[in-house]
Design a protein around this motif. Sequence first.
Motif, PDB file in Angstrom:
ATOM      1  N   ALA A   1       0.898   7.492  -6.068  1.00 23.93           N
ATOM      2  CA  ALA A   1      -0.242   8.395  -6.250  1.00 23.93           C
ATOM      3  C   ALA A   1       0.222   9.834  -6.060  1.00 23.93           C
ATOM      4  O   ALA A   1      -0.163  10.733  -6.800  1.00 23.93           O
ATOM      5  CB  ALA A   1      -1.359   8.064  -5.266  1.00 23.93           C
ATOM      6  N   PHE A   2       1.085  10.025  -5.084  1.00 24.01           N
ATOM      7  CA  PHE A   2       1.580  11.372  -4.801  1.00 24.01           C
ATOM      8  C   PHE A   2       2.548  11.830  -5.888  1.00 24.01           C
ATOM      9  O   PHE A   2       2.398  12.900  -6.476  1.00 24.01           O
ATOM     10  CB  PHE A   2       2.254  11.399  -3.433  1.00 24.01           C
TER      11      PHE A   2
ATOM     12  N   ALA B   1       0.819  -1.214   0.000  1.00 24.69           N
ATOM     13  CA  ALA B   1       0.000   0.000   0.000  1.00 24.69           C
ATOM     14  C   ALA B   1       0.855   1.267   0.000  1.00 24.69           C
ATOM     15  O   ALA B   1       0.548   2.236  -0.698  1.00 24.69           O
ATOM     16  CB  ALA B   1      -0.926  -0.004   1.210  1.00 24.69           C
ATOM     17  N   ASN B   2       1.951   1.252   0.754  1.00 25.75           N
ATOM     18  CA  ASN B   2       2.739   2.489   0.829  1.00 25.75           C
ATOM     19  C   ASN B   2       3.352   2.858  -0.516  1.00 25.75           C
ATOM     20  O   ASN B   2       3.539   4.024  -0.839  1.00 25.75           O
ATOM     21  CB  ASN B   2       3.791   2.420   1.948  1.00 25.75           C
TER      22      ASN B   2
ATOM     23  N   MET C   1      -2.732  13.339  -2.751  1.00 22.28           N
ATOM     24  CA  MET C   1      -2.410  13.011  -1.366  1.00 22.28           C
ATOM     25  C   MET C   1      -3.490  12.078  -0.864  1.00 22.28           C
ATOM     26  O   MET C   1      -4.628  12.507  -0.674  1.00 22.28           O
ATOM     27  CB  MET C   1      -2.447  14.280  -0.521  1.00 22.28           C
ATOM     28  N   VAL C   2      -3.154  10.813  -0.664  1.00 22.28           N
ATOM     29  CA  VAL C   2      -4.202   9.880  -0.234  1.00 22.28           C
ATOM     30  C   VAL C   2      -3.766   9.104   0.991  1.00 22.28           C
ATOM     31  O   VAL C   2      -2.583   9.000   1.288  1.00 22.28           O
ATOM     32  CB  VAL C   2      -4.577   8.884  -1.368  1.00 22.28           C
ATOM     33  N   THR C   3      -4.750   8.557   1.678  1.00 22.87           N
ATOM     34  CA  THR C   3      -4.457   7.683   2.805  1.00 22.87           C
ATOM     35  C   THR C   3      -4.894   6.281   2.424  1.00 22.87           C
ATOM     36  O   THR C   3      -5.546   6.081   1.393  1.00 22.87           O
ATOM     37  CB  THR C   3      -5.242   8.107   4.062  1.00 22.87           C
ATOM     38  N   ILE C   4      -4.557   5.317   3.280  1.00 28.89           N
ATOM     39  CA  ILE C   4      -4.816   3.921   2.942  1.00 28.89           C
ATOM     40  C   ILE C   4      -6.308   3.614   2.907  1.00 28.89           C
ATOM     41  O   ILE C   4      -6.751   2.702   2.213  1.00 28.89           O
ATOM     42  CB  ILE C   4      -4.075   2.976   3.919  1.00 28.89           C
ATOM     43  N   ASN C   5      -7.110   4.395   3.610  1.00 29.32           N
ATOM     44  CA  ASN C   5      -8.547   4.109   3.653  1.00 29.32           C
ATOM     45  C   ASN C   5      -9.340   4.861   2.609  1.00 29.32           C
ATOM     46  O   ASN C   5     -10.560   4.804   2.585  1.00 29.32           O
ATOM     47  CB  ASN C   5      -9.120   4.491   5.014  1.00 29.32           C
ATOM     48  N   GLN C   6      -8.648   5.574   1.771  1.00 30.59           N
ATOM     49  CA  GLN C   6      -9.370   6.450   0.856  1.00 30.59           C
ATOM     50  C   GLN C   6      -9.777   5.725  -0.417  1.00 30.59           C
ATOM     51  O   GLN C   6      -9.055   4.903  -0.937  1.00 30.59           O
ATOM     52  CB  GLN C   6      -8.459   7.612   0.510  1.00 30.59           C
TER      53      GLN C   6
ATOM     54  N   LEU D   1       1.856   2.264  -3.393  1.00 36.19           N
ATOM     55  CA  LEU D   1       0.743   2.848  -4.156  1.00 36.19           C
ATOM     56  C   LEU D   1       0.514   4.290  -3.736  1.00 36.19           C
ATOM     57  O   LEU D   1       0.324   5.174  -4.569  1.00 36.19           O
ATOM     58  CB  LEU D   1      -0.535   2.035  -3.933  1.00 36.19           C
ATOM     59  N   ILE D   2       0.578   4.509  -2.434  1.00 31.54           N
ATOM     60  CA  ILE D   2       0.360   5.858  -1.916  1.00 31.54           C
ATOM     61  C   ILE D   2       1.469   6.788  -2.429  1.00 31.54           C
ATOM     62  O   ILE D   2       1.215   7.903  -2.866  1.00 31.54           O
ATOM     63  CB  ILE D   2       0.323   5.841  -0.368  1.00 31.54           C
TER      64      ILE D   2
END
Length: 470
Positions: free
Chosen positions: A14-15, A7-8, A21-26, A10-11
């Motif tokens: 994404a940035f 996940a990190n 700017m996203v979080t894991i639950n978004q 992907l995050i």
Amino acid sequence: ELIDVPANQLIGSAFKNLGLMVTINQRLDFDQIELLLDEFGFEAVREEEYGADMEEAVEADLEADLQTRPPVVTVMGHVDHGKTSLLDYIRKTNVIAGESGGITQHIGAYHVELPGGRSIAFLDTPGHAAFTAMRARGAEVTDVVILVVAADDSVMPQTIEAISHARNAGVPIVVAVNKVDLPDANPMKVKQDLLQHGIVLEDFGGDVMSADVSAKRGLGMDELLEKVLLQSDILELRANPDREAVGTVIEAQLDVGKGPVATVLVTNGTLRVGDHVVCGMYSGRIRAMLDERNRPVAKAGPATPVQILGLPGVPGAGDQLIAMPADRAAEIAQTRQRLEREKRMRIKSRGVKLTDLSKMLARGEQAQLNLVIKGDVDGSVQALSDALEQLSTGEVRVQVIHRGVGAINESDVLLASTSTAIVIGFHVRPTGEARTVAEREDVDIRLYNIIYEAVEEVRSAMEGLLSPEE
Ligand code: GDP
């Protein structure tokens, strides 16, 4: 999980690559997912819903049958800038028509009648999370976004996010410069700051309309709604009221007295009591319809939100509703249910085969089995938690992430969903809402009456996970 990328990463991507700017639950919408997956060499394909391509449902309307329809509006903006206040003000006063008895209940959407016989439908869940969630389901119901910006705070991070969400969706914005009643309000600064983000208001020679308002005092609200209507005139929104209804589920739940209840926004055609419909995975006959004032209505035309009763189950937000002959509706619902079951089986068996787990083990990472435990009395919850945690081995750690006394509720299931946990109920059952959410989020709920049984089942599941791959 599907593409085996942490996940990190992907995050990070994404940035770096999308500036998000996203979080894991978004939730991301489809276009964002597509771009992101592309970075990792995968292609995103939208799942076709069975029956969605039915000719009779998507049949184009004849030009001559189309009539102007009201706009559907979503309110977005930074937290505390006044989204809820704005929706509440409009709801309570029903601003202009002054119909007695404001709308008191929340059904996910409401519509207000304005002078001159016009009306506007509002989606009653402000913010871009709901907006994105609907779009992720392929439901694009919003025609105009009201962007609320507080005049004492100006443009803030979620203002910018809302702008990009609206822009992404190709939905025009009408700006509500709110809280102009405050002494330190500076509407001019808001307008200038918006310029930096490509929102050029009319005052600056652009084409984005705006109104200075106070949601609290009700100032400028008529003007705001007028601008929304002007904007929707430009869009030339039209629909054909004289055809079978097509709609989108905005919100749905299981009501103790009424059974499954869904708020549907009719997007085309007219929905009538007695109509047979397919809605998500369910088919049924509309037994009754209620408006946002809880009054029974016999029919609902384009851009009218209405609560429907009569479905045998609870559909999901974003599901499509289509009126059609009963046998056809039943056939489509049954096929969708079968396909859904098959999909779940595939996902489950993927879970159990859990190449991921063996991969994690191979990488020397610890695998973790997360549990949410609910029971009837504290003592047994404690005993069960201890017994299950003791099942931990060097390779699989069993962790109780939450435990409590009482029925399994919605928040237990949501917690389980975000932390990939299994929910265990001991002498307790899930509430209707929890069941609905569990179904939607594909969360496993297991119910036991004997501690030993619970322990044995979790143990064998762990052994199943650990057994060598075929
Ligand atoms: P949301 O988070 O965007 O939904 O914002 P709310 O509607 O909850 O409003 C946040 C706070 O601002 C609340 O305390 C409101 O009472 C206040 N507020 C909202 N609109 C106005 C306004 O026009 N004037 C003033 N003075 N306060 C407002």
